[in-house]
Design a protein around this motif. Structure first.
Motif, PDB file in Angstrom:
ATOM      1  N   GLU E  69      69.690  21.634  26.236  1.00 52.10           N
ATOM      2  CA  GLU E  69      69.565  23.011  25.763  1.00 52.10           C
ATOM      3  C   GLU E  69      69.845  23.983  26.900  1.00 52.10           C
ATOM      4  O   GLU E  69      69.413  23.783  28.034  1.00 52.10           O
ATOM      5  CB  GLU E  69      68.148  23.235  25.228  1.00 52.10           C
ATOM      6  N   ILE E  70      70.591  25.018  26.577  1.00 47.47           N
ATOM      7  CA  ILE E  70      70.834  26.073  27.561  1.00 47.47           C
ATOM      8  C   ILE E  70      70.472  27.400  26.904  1.00 47.47           C
ATOM      9  O   ILE E  70      70.923  27.694  25.795  1.00 47.47           O
ATOM     10  CB  ILE E  70      72.314  26.116  28.006  1.00 47.47           C
ATOM     11  N   VAL E  71      69.639  28.185  27.583  1.00 49.04           N
ATOM     12  CA  VAL E  71      69.315  29.531  27.085  1.00 49.04           C
ATOM     13  C   VAL E  71      69.638  30.515  28.193  1.00 49.04           C
ATOM     14  O   VAL E  71      69.257  30.325  29.345  1.00 49.04           O
ATOM     15  CB  VAL E  71      67.831  29.639  26.682  1.00 49.04           C
ATOM     16  N   VAL E  72      70.404  31.555  27.839  1.00 46.08           N
ATOM     17  CA  VAL E  72      70.788  32.568  28.819  1.00 46.08           C
ATOM     18  C   VAL E  72      70.488  33.941  28.235  1.00 46.08           C
ATOM     19  O   VAL E  72      71.042  34.296  27.176  1.00 46.08           O
ATOM     20  CB  VAL E  72      72.296  32.460  29.157  1.00 46.08           C
ATOM     21  N   CYS E  73      69.613  34.720  28.877  1.00 51.53           N
ATOM     22  CA  CYS E  73      69.256  36.056  28.387  1.00 51.53           C
ATOM     23  C   CYS E  73      68.910  36.009  26.904  1.00 51.53           C
ATOM     24  O   CYS E  73      69.429  36.839  26.118  1.00 51.53           O
ATOM     25  CB  CYS E  73      70.374  37.066  28.588  1.00 51.53           C
ATOM     26  N   ASP E  74      68.125  35.079  26.495  1.00 49.64           N
ATOM     27  CA  ASP E  74      67.695  34.916  25.102  1.00 49.64           C
ATOM     28  C   ASP E  74      68.809  34.457  24.155  1.00 49.64           C
ATOM     29  O   ASP E  74      68.580  34.330  22.951  1.00 49.64           O
ATOM     30  CB  ASP E  74      67.060  36.202  24.542  1.00 49.64           C
ATOM     31  N   HIS E  75      70.014  34.251  24.649  1.00 49.21           N
ATOM     32  CA  HIS E  75      71.049  33.643  23.804  1.00 49.21           C
ATOM     33  C   HIS E  75      70.894  32.130  23.911  1.00 49.21           C
ATOM     34  O   HIS E  75      70.875  31.590  25.019  1.00 49.21           O
ATOM     35  CB  HIS E  75      72.458  34.000  24.288  1.00 49.21           C
ATOM     36  N   ARG E  76      70.794  31.481  22.761  1.00 47.44           N
ATOM     37  CA  ARG E  76      70.734  30.016  22.795  1.00 47.44           C
ATOM     38  C   ARG E  76      72.170  29.494  22.865  1.00 47.44           C
ATOM     39  O   ARG E  76      72.842  29.369  21.847  1.00 47.44           O
ATOM     40  CB  ARG E  76      70.042  29.483  21.527  1.00 47.44           C
ATOM     41  N   VAL E  77      72.619  29.198  24.066  1.00 48.27           N
ATOM     42  CA  VAL E  77      74.029  28.864  24.294  1.00 48.27           C
ATOM     43  C   VAL E  77      74.414  27.575  23.576  1.00 48.27           C
ATOM     44  O   VAL E  77      75.543  27.398  23.132  1.00 48.27           O
ATOM     45  CB  VAL E  77      74.306  28.739  25.814  1.00 48.27           C
ATOM     46  N   SER E  78      73.422  26.681  23.434  1.00 51.62           N
ATOM     47  CA  SER E  78      73.744  25.404  22.803  1.00 51.62           C
ATOM     48  C   SER E  78      73.801  25.514  21.269  1.00 51.62           C
ATOM     49  O   SER E  78      74.225  24.575  20.599  1.00 51.62           O
ATOM     50  CB  SER E  78      72.715  24.356  23.230  1.00 51.62           C
ATOM     51  N   ASP E  79      73.416  26.687  20.736  1.00 51.70           N
ATOM     52  CA  ASP E  79      73.440  26.898  19.285  1.00 51.70           C
ATOM     53  C   ASP E  79      74.887  27.089  18.806  1.00 51.70           C
ATOM     54  O   ASP E  79      75.613  27.933  19.329  1.00 51.70           O
ATOM     55  CB  ASP E  79      72.618  28.168  18.998  1.00 51.70           C
ATOM     56  N   PRO E  80      75.328  26.323  17.801  1.00 52.47           N
ATOM     57  CA  PRO E  80      76.720  26.489  17.352  1.00 52.47           C
ATOM     58  C   PRO E  80      76.994  27.888  16.779  1.00 52.47           C
ATOM     59  O   PRO E  80      78.131  28.335  16.756  1.00 52.47           O
ATOM     60  CB  PRO E  80      76.879  25.419  16.257  1.00 52.47           C
ATOM     61  N   LYS E  81      75.932  28.585  16.310  1.00 49.72           N
ATOM     62  CA  LYS E  81      76.148  29.898  15.706  1.00 49.72           C
ATOM     63  C   LYS E  81      76.029  31.045  16.704  1.00 49.72           C
ATOM     64  O   LYS E  81      75.940  32.204  16.311  1.00 49.72           O
ATOM     65  CB  LYS E  81      75.129  30.114  14.565  1.00 49.72           C
ATOM     66  N   LEU E  82      76.049  30.668  17.990  1.00 53.68           N
ATOM     67  CA  LEU E  82      75.935  31.661  19.065  1.00 53.68           C
ATOM     68  C   LEU E  82      76.952  32.796  18.929  1.00 53.68           C
ATOM     69  O   LEU E  82      78.127  32.565  18.618  1.00 53.68           O
ATOM     70  CB  LEU E  82      76.181  30.927  20.390  1.00 53.68           C
ATOM     71  N   ASP E  83      76.504  34.036  19.183  1.00 58.61           N
ATOM     72  CA  ASP E  83      77.437  35.167  19.253  1.00 58.61           C
ATOM     73  C   ASP E  83      78.029  35.202  20.667  1.00 58.61           C
ATOM     74  O   ASP E  83      77.441  35.734  21.601  1.00 58.61           O
ATOM     75  CB  ASP E  83      76.700  36.470  18.939  1.00 58.61           C
ATOM     76  N   LEU E  84      79.234  34.594  20.777  1.00 64.63           N
ATOM     77  CA  LEU E  84      79.848  34.391  22.094  1.00 64.63           C
ATOM     78  C   LEU E  84      80.045  35.700  22.856  1.00 64.63           C
ATOM     79  O   LEU E  84      79.784  35.784  24.051  1.00 64.63           O
ATOM     80  CB  LEU E  84      81.221  33.739  21.907  1.00 64.63           C
TER      81      LEU E  84
END
Ligand SMILES: Nc1ncnc2c1ncn2[C@@H]1O[C@H](COP(=O)(O)OP(=O)(O)OP(=O)(O)O)[C@@H](O)[C@H]1O
Ligand SMILES: Nc1ncnc2c1ncn2[C@@H]1O[C@H](COP(=O)(O)OP(=O)(O)OP(=O)(O)O)[C@@H](O)[C@H]1O
Ligand SMILES: [Mg+2]
Ligand SMILES: [Mg+2]
Lengths: 222, 251, 238, 227, 251
Positions: E69-84
């Protein structure tokens, strides 16, 4: 006139297609040799050689192949040189294809990054060694896809050899069309035959392009 | 590495006298003079854009100078009738960007010039390739292609390629900037061994620690001029404020 | 001279365009046929010569004889003063009646009725030249490279009028029964002659003799009738 | 050889040649303009992740590139007519040439797109640019700049190839030449003249593209890199 | 530089938990975990090929991870639905190779993203471009094209371009390897100023002196694993023999 398409017509078209293939091979061979020389001339250290070859390329690329064919076949006799249709067509295709392949190959040679030339120079390789051992092997990779791609154009352009009396694929279609008056049908058949000749080459060209990375150069004609 | 030096013992191996060079309106070398004696390691330092790479490229005649004189191993580099290939047999150069030939394996990269230029046998060249690769710690990469190597490995292979020509002078342009400290150390050892063997070297580097360790002499370039020159010691006790600023803010 | 050369070689090379029916074309077995082809064959037989057809296109008919790649041209050459400056013509061996034919339903009696209608024509034919020179008649021409394309344009509805020989105009209705064309206005009757390169009076003389003979004995008329469906004009036959 | 070249007769027809040359240029201009638009869209389509879109673009490119232009022109001209759609010869010629050159430009521009280093796109992605912004700012202009010489050649070739439209009654340069030569039977003079006109036209086109390149690629203008 | 940090003060700005990543058969990240708190400067070191660049690229989602799991500034980077794009507005990245856009001037390079993404006015963006260029000492290169700059200058321009987006975290991948000591010092100052202003940073570097000067925390990677981690002091007194070897042979 009149009548309908029969096996003879198809045979006739097939015979025309053979000529198309033969002329293409002649053009590729002659043009390949001419193109190699042109490419070397275009990057020659001598300014005059560079200018002359550039002028040649400009002149030929600015003239329709039809006109080149015509002037070779009917123009040379006025200078006292008689040429057979095969010689004329071969010479014209060589002149024409050479100009285009020369440009494609020059571009490929020049697109080998400059540091590569310098690295080879720094190793004390002579000009010809640099060319043969370092630059050309890399240039060939870059040049192969557009070269194969251009072969398709050669095949289609041999149709203009009808002006010197060759009954190749397009002309044989035209002749049949003028006895059957069915351009739609005939030209569709011709299109299919051309497609069958050209598409495999396009496929090869694409394969090569994928294998050697993106092609920086590609040239075509209509 | 066996070196046969033909230069008379008194004359310097590399000498630049009042060299000027401009790119269009931009004056890059503005009367640069320095000499490198046999077996000496000269380190060129200076801030980005001060003309270090250009000076190095002029020595191997990759750039023509506008005026002044450069003599390398008795070749008058500034002479228009210079025998370029003879010059480059005596000078090895390794660039900032590695410039390995991508269509050749590492072994072929290394054996190409010795076979083609010096005409030594394939077998001998291969043996030599193995040696120089061992020197840079890459003996297992003999049959790889450059793109299969990391940046650091590519740079070491490029150094090995130059070494294989057994040049009389080696020019290095920031060859260690892509290497991590561990590999930098290895290369440093290689270069020290070369120096002990009598190799003359001119190197551009940004790594002051490396410069301190290897340099017999340091030339600090500033705005196209040789601003300060002296033994490695000047890096710790600079005479000019510019060099002080340059090294002071660094490590 | 050329006549001697031909007789010595026992062979005559005749330039004929095989793509202008019904004068030169291929039959169902792809043998050359047509009125010009049979005329050439008759000539060779009469003179006891071997016959070689030189395949030409419209544009290369003249250069072929000028550069000695063919001896004579038998390929619907119509005689105009402009062309006579470039090659020599024999006397006429046939004639071509050119008409403007229109769709049966089109009302057209004379030139003024054709104003504003698009007339399809084969580029560079004498019909083309004639109509192009009728500047004051305000005709709209669409020029096609050959008869087949022109006919197809008419068949497919791209044009409702064509300027061509009566023979070809009839073909349109055969191809598409819903579009029957009929001759509306006569353009002119053109003389067709054999072309010879300049400066060969002996050959022209001998060809003229042969034409006169075969017009009189009706052989040329027979060939013409076979392919064009009409007889040669009366004054030519006598 | 008893040929005496007589250019005077041909030169007399200069207004016709001029008209033909202008029509040739018009056809080339329209097809170049629209062909570039098709080329950019086609190249984007070919690189699309949507399999149907890229397949359709692929079929378009392959069927055009592997068949002669003449056939394409016939199919458009007679095909439209049998559907009851009548357009002027000029419109059909321009449309057919556009469709033709669009396939070639698609390929050229796609090669340009592919040649943009991955690092460039990553840098743009790292700056949070959207897909469309990346295409426009970072991919398209440098790509077109890279393949500009190929595009120039392709459009000059298109101009030369437009001679085939004489078949469907477009009165361009070759049509005029055919007419003049069959009227006067002075084929040599006509073809030599026409060759010269074509060479001039292609030089004019190349010069035009060179100037255009200076305008749309400011870096080339500033750094003087030859186009 | 004005930073508005939305992250809750307790949660780390960047967090990697047991991250695995392979390229084909090659395991590059083998269970990597570390956290970076707000305002912290984390330095990643390790020998060539140890996976440093890959770790950095995973944080900005240039590579998808296989597990973890990677979380950056509350973005869950490992989430496929991430807002890139939202992620990348918060994260600035500067690469080993500078990747300036060659067809744009330096000013255009810098103003492109602020104008297109944040929609600020052209004039404002230009003013800002001048500021960030001044920070990296390139104010006179505003209207030059990248190829007219030296390597070092290009890298500084690339840093300025990232700064102009005012990101919450900055990732640097060997950004100083092309810079000389003087410029390295300047950039160090810039980065220190950023850190003082609350900027969170993750940087890969080979320059140990630089690492010592800037790092709040050091992560030593070895064979795809975090082998040793701690304050900058571990560089002078390493706990594991691998790190000792890595730094020992260096400067
Ligand atoms: N071929 C060229 N044409 C124009 N300008 C050039 C060229 N090569 C170098 N320059 C310019 O000359 C100056 C000196 O360049 P040089 O590469 O010698 O610097 P350097 O000291 O090696 O810098 P760095 O440490 O960044 O490598 C720079 O301002 C550079 O932009
Ligand atoms: N896209 C890729 N496909 C396949 N292998 C890759 C890819 N990217 C990196 N690798 C491999 O993964 C390994 C780790 O690469 P990485 O770039 O992360 O190393 P690094 O620690 O940054 O090294 P360096 O200091 O040389 O930059 C290397 O062996 C490399 O060859
Ligand atoms: Mg440099
Ligand atoms: Mg890395």
């Amino acid at each position: 006139m009149g009548g309908s398409l029969n096996a003879n017509h198809l045979m006739f078209l097939g015979y025309g297609a053979l000529w198309t293939i033969g002329l293409s091979l002649i053009g590729l061979l002659g043009g390949g040799i001419a193109g190699f020389i042109i490419a070397l001339c275009r990057i020659s250290p001598s300014r005059i050689v560079r200018l002359l070859s550039a002028g040649y390329v400009q002149l030929i690329q600015g003239t329709p192949l039809l006109v080149i064919m015509f002037l070779t076949y009917f123009g040379l006799p006025t200078l006292g040189i008689t040429v057979s249709p095969l010689t004329a067509a071969g010479a014209s295709l060589t002149i024409y294809v050479g100009a285009y392949l020369g440009e494609i190959w020059r571009g490929s040679i020049e697109s080998v990054p400059k540091p590569q030339w310098e690295a080879a120079e720094g190793l004390a390789l002579s000009r010809s060694q640099r060319m043969v051992k370092v630059i050309l092997p890399q240039a060939v990779r870059i040049a192969t896809p557009p070269t194969v791609g251009f072969m398709v154009q050669i095949i289609k352009n041999t149709s203009l050899a009808s002006v010197v009396g060759f009954v190749e694929l397009a002309r044989s279609g035209q002749i049949i069309n003028n006895s059957l008056f069915e351009p739609f049908l005939i030209y569709t058949i011709i299109a299919v035959i051309y497609f069958a000749l050209c598409y495999p080459i396009s496929l090869i060209s694409r394969r090569l392009e994928m294998r050697s990375g993106p092609a920086r150069l590609s040239l075509g004609t209509a | 590495m066996h070196q046969t030096l033909n230069a008379a013992p008194t004359s310097p191996v590399v000498s630049l006298k009042n060299v000027h060079k401009s790119f269009g309106p931009l004056k890059v070398l503005d009367g640069v003079s320095f000499e490198v004696d046999r077996g000496e390691v000269l380190v060129l330092i200076g801030r980005s854009g001060s003309g270090k790479s250009t000076a190095l490229r002029c020595i191997d005649r990759f750039e023509k100078i506008d005026s002044g004189e450069i003599v390398v191993c008795d070749h008058r580099v500034s002479d228009p009738k210079l025998d370029l290939r003879a010059l480059r047999q005596d000078v090895g150069i390794v660039f900032q960007s590695y410039n390995l030939f991508p269509h050749l394996t590492i072994e072929e990269n290394i054996t190409l010039a010795p076979c083609s230029v010096k005409g030594i046998s394939k077998a001998q060249a291969k043996e030599q390739a193995r040696q120089v690769l061992a020197q840079v710690g890459l003996e297992d990469k003999l049959h790889q292609y450059p793109e299969q190597l990391s940046g650091g490995q590519q740079q070491r292979a490029a150094i090995a390629r130059s070494l294989a020509m057994q040049p009389k002078v080696m020019l290095f342009d920031e060859v260690t900037s892509a290497l991590d400290p561990e590999l930098t150390g290895e290369v440093l050892k290689v270069i020290e061994a070369l120096a002990a063997d009598g190799m003359t070297m001119v190197m551009v580097t940004h790594e002051m620690g490396f410069a301190r360790g290897i340099a017999n002499r340091v030339v600090f370039m500033h705005r196209g001029k040789v601003h300060e020159t002296g033994p490695a010691a000047i890096l710790t006790s600079p005479a000019t404020p510019e060099l002080a600023q340059f090294v002071g803010t660094g490590l | 001279d050329l006549l001697d050369d031909i007789m010595k070689a026992k062979k005559i090379r005749i330039a004929t365009d095989m793509a202008i029916p019904p004068s030169g074309m291929m039959d169902a077995n792809l043998k050359p046929t047509g009125s010009d082809v049979e005329t050439a064959q008759l000539l060779a037989k009469d003179w006891g010569l071997e016959l070689e057809f030189v395949q030409t296109t419209g544009a290369t008919r003249i250069p072929n004889v000028q550069t000695n790649k063919a001896d004579i041209i038998v390929s619907t050459l119509s005689v105009t003063p402009e062309r006579a400056k470039v090659i020599d013509f024999t006397k006429a061996y046939a004639a071509l009646q050119s008409v403007v034919a229109c769709l049966k339903t089109v009302e057209a009696k004379d030139w003024s009725d054709l104003k504003g209608k698009t007339i399809a024509v084969s580029r560079g034919t004498t019909q083309d030249t004639e109509l192009s020179n009728m500047k004051d008649r305000n005709l709209t021409l669409a020029r096609f490279d050959d008869d087949a394309t022109m006919v197809t344009a008419a068949v497919s509805g791209q044009a409702d009028c064509v300027a061509t020989s009566a023979t070809i105009a009839n073909q349109i209705g055969v191809k598409n029964p819903s579009r029957v064309f009929e001759p509306k206005v006569l353009i002119r009757t053109f003389d067709l002659a054999i072309g010879v390169r300049k400066g060969e009076p002996a050959l022209v003389e001998k060809l003229n003799e042969w034409i006169s003979t075969n017009l009189k004995n009706g052989k040329l008329n027979e060939i013409y009738k076979k392919f064009h469906g009409t007889e040669l004009p009366q004054e030519m036959r006598s | 050889m008893n040929i005496n070249l007589d250019f005077a007769t041909i030169f007399e027809r200069w207004p016709a040649f001029l008209d033909g040359a202008l029509l040739t240029l018009q056809l080339a201009f329209i097809a170049t303009l629209l062909g570039t638009v098709i080329g950019v869209l086609g190249a984007i389509g070919r690189r699309s992740h949507h399999p149907i879109v890229s397949r359709i673009c692929g079929i378009y490119v392959e069927s055009i590139r592997n068949t002669p232009l003449l056939v394409q022109i016939f199919l458009v001209y007679f095909g439209l007519a049998s559907l009851g759609l009548k357009f002027s010869a000029f419109a059909v010629a321009a449309a057919a040439l556009t469709i033709n050159v669009g396939a070639y430009t698609t390929e050229i521009i796609r090669a340009g797109f592919d040649s943009i280093p991955r690092g460039q796109i990553e840098a743009a992605e790292g700056l949070a640019l959207s897909r469309a912004q990346i295409y426009w700012h970072v991919v398209m202009w440098p790509a077109i700049e890279k393949v500009y010489p190929s595009l120039t050649s392709q459009f000059v070739l298109l101009m030369l190839a437009s001679s085939v439209t004489s078949q469907i009654s477009a009165e361009e340069l070759t049509a005029v030449a055919n007419y003049v030569q069959s009227d006067t039977y002075r084929a040599f003079e006509t073809y030599i003249l026409v060759a010269l006109v074509y060479i001039v036209l292609s030089l004019v086109m190349r010069a035009g593209f060179w100037l255009l390149g200076l305008v749309i690629f400011p870096r080339r203008r500033r750094l003087g890199t030859p186009l």
